[in-house]
Design a protein around this motif. Structure first.
Motif, short mmCIF file in Angstrom:
data_model
loop_
_atom_site.label_atom_id
_atom_site.label_comp_id
_atom_site.label_asym_id
_atom_site.label_seq_id
_atom_site.Cartn_x
_atom_site.Cartn_y
_atom_site.Cartn_z
N GLY A 58 0.78 -1.23 0.00
CA GLY A 58 0.00 0.00 0.00
C GLY A 58 0.81 1.27 0.00
O GLY A 58 0.25 2.36 0.20
N ALA A 59 2.11 1.18 -0.27
CA ALA A 59 2.98 2.35 -0.17
C ALA A 59 3.80 2.53 -1.45
O ALA A 59 4.87 1.92 -1.60
CB ALA A 59 3.92 2.22 1.03
N PRO A 60 3.33 3.36 -2.40
CA PRO A 60 4.12 3.61 -3.61
C PRO A 60 5.49 4.19 -3.28
O PRO A 60 5.62 5.02 -2.37
CB PRO A 60 3.27 4.62 -4.40
N ARG A 61 6.49 3.75 -4.01
CA ARG A 61 7.85 4.20 -3.71
C ARG A 61 8.14 5.61 -4.21
O ARG A 61 9.21 6.17 -3.92
CB ARG A 61 8.86 3.21 -4.29
N THR A 62 7.22 6.22 -4.95
CA THR A 62 7.40 7.62 -5.34
C THR A 62 7.33 8.55 -4.14
O THR A 62 7.81 9.69 -4.21
CB THR A 62 6.32 8.04 -6.34
N LEU A 63 6.70 8.07 -3.05
CA LEU A 63 6.52 8.81 -1.80
C LEU A 63 5.51 9.95 -1.92
O LEU A 63 5.28 10.68 -0.94
CB LEU A 63 7.84 9.36 -1.25
N ASP A 65 2.20 9.73 -2.17
CA ASP A 65 1.10 9.44 -1.26
C ASP A 65 1.55 9.47 0.19
O ASP A 65 0.84 9.96 1.07
CB ASP A 65 0.50 8.06 -1.59
N ALA A 66 2.74 8.93 0.45
CA ALA A 66 3.24 8.90 1.83
C ALA A 66 3.39 10.31 2.38
O ALA A 66 2.93 10.62 3.50
CB ALA A 66 4.57 8.16 1.87
N ARG A 67 4.02 11.17 1.61
CA ARG A 67 4.23 12.54 2.10
C ARG A 67 2.92 13.29 2.20
O ARG A 67 2.73 14.10 3.12
CB ARG A 67 5.21 13.25 1.17
N GLY A 68 2.00 13.02 1.28
CA GLY A 68 0.69 13.66 1.36
C GLY A 68 -0.07 13.28 2.61
O GLY A 68 -0.91 14.04 3.11
N PHE A 71 3.86 11.21 6.08
CA PHE A 71 4.91 10.25 6.40
C PHE A 71 6.14 10.53 5.55
O PHE A 71 6.04 10.90 4.38
CB PHE A 71 4.42 8.82 6.18
N ALA A 72 7.31 10.30 6.14
CA ALA A 72 8.56 10.59 5.45
C ALA A 72 9.03 9.44 4.59
O ALA A 72 9.79 9.66 3.63
CB ALA A 72 9.64 10.95 6.47
N THR A 73 8.62 8.22 4.93
CA THR A 73 9.12 7.05 4.20
C THR A 73 7.97 6.13 3.80
O THR A 73 6.89 6.15 4.41
CB THR A 73 10.11 6.24 5.06
N ALA A 74 8.25 5.29 2.81
CA ALA A 74 7.26 4.29 2.40
C ALA A 74 7.00 3.30 3.52
O ALA A 74 5.86 2.85 3.72
CB ALA A 74 7.75 3.57 1.14
N ALA A 75 8.04 2.95 4.27
CA ALA A 75 7.87 1.99 5.35
C ALA A 75 6.93 2.52 6.43
O ALA A 75 6.08 1.78 6.95
CB ALA A 75 9.23 1.65 5.97
N GLU A 76 7.04 3.80 6.77
CA GLU A 76 6.15 4.39 7.77
C GLU A 76 4.72 4.41 7.26
O GLU A 76 3.77 4.13 8.02
CB GLU A 76 6.61 5.81 8.10
#
Length: 269
Positions: A58-63, A65-68, A71-76
């Motif tokens: 559920g975590a695209p590596r482009t980051l 979505d994560a940053r939006g 979250f700072a990393t895909a793992a988080e």
């Protein structure tokens, strides 16, 4: 792709239509955490011997979505989505063996032959009788890859049942409340209590709130999966994901699927 017909599929559909618990060994296989809730959240608790498989983290590596989501990393971001999933299952009173294949979000297409082999082994060792998964509708490349892998893994194994997902609407937007044309489906109208239950489950996915706003809680629909030609487009015109920068187009996806189907381990059956 060919698949063995099975009375377990009809039995599962009958149980869902009657809102009756079942002791069938069922696997729900989805691309991303939350899609099991979108498709059958109000009915998950009826599946008393459930194996829930998430193909991606559920975590695209482009980051993006994560940053939006803060979250700072895909793992988080992936960890947050797993926590949301556990909260949603608890809210819905559903219990399941949770299995994560760990493929990066938006990366399932490149890995789908390997995903199929993992699923085939899982279905065999757990003696899975029926699988619920995405239809092949061009909504997201990970959805289509998951559908392909489930069908490949189920050629001589469990029956495959589909739940609603999403695809391109005629106006270019998104359609979430019906299947593309195909086999007859059953629609399970949810009671007010079940609608409220599903809403509580969906609300657990705080990181996905904007996306989940497109999905209603009035009913859930299911059907026996057709025998797809994955080398053909699921519908005329552009696919929904053709309009997004998700690293894949429909034409490219179909070429990868064609090559994956020729792998020796997937040719038999």
């Amino acid at each position: 792709m060919r698949r063995r017909s099975s009375g377990a599929g009809a039995e599962l559909l009958a149980a869902l239509a009657a809102r009756r618990a079942t002791m069938l060994r069922v696997a729900v296989v989805v691309a991303h955490p939350d899609e099991e809730t979108i498709g059958l959240g109000a009915n998950l608790a009826l599946l008393r011997r459930l194996t829930l498989v998430h193909v991606t983290d559920g975590a695209p590596r482009t980051l993006h979505d994560a940053r939006g989501a803060g979250f700072a990393t895909a793992a988080e971001y992936a960890a947050a989505r797993r926590a949301e999933l556990r909260a949603a299952l608890a809210a819905g009173g559903a219990t399941a063996e949770l299995i994560e294949l760990g493929v990066p979000d938006q990366g399932a297409t490149a890995a789908m032959a390997g995903i199929a082999r993992e699923l085939a082994a899982l279905f065999a060792t757990r003696r899975i009788e029926a699988v619920v998964t995405h239809p092949y509708e061009g909504g997201h490349p990970d959805h289509d890859a998951t559908a392909w892998a489930v069908h490949a893994a189920s050629r001589s194994g469990p029956a495959v049942i589909e739940m609603l997902s999403y695809h391109a609407a005629a106006d270019g937007g998104i359609e979430t409340d019906r299947f593309l044309p195909g086999p007859a489906s059953i629609q399970v109208t949810l009671s007010p209590a079940k609608r409220a239950l599903k809403r509580r489950m969906l609300d657990c996915f705080a990181t996905q709130a904007a996306v989940l706003a497109a999905f209603g809680t009035e009913s859930e629909s299911f059907r026996a999966a057709p025998a797809y030609d994955f080398t053909a487009s699921p519908h005329p015109g552009s696919l929904y994901y053709d309009g997004f920068n998700w690293g894949m187009t429909g034409a490219a996806w179909r070429e990868i699927a064609r090559k994956a189907a020729s792998e020796p381990a997937l040719c038999a059956g």
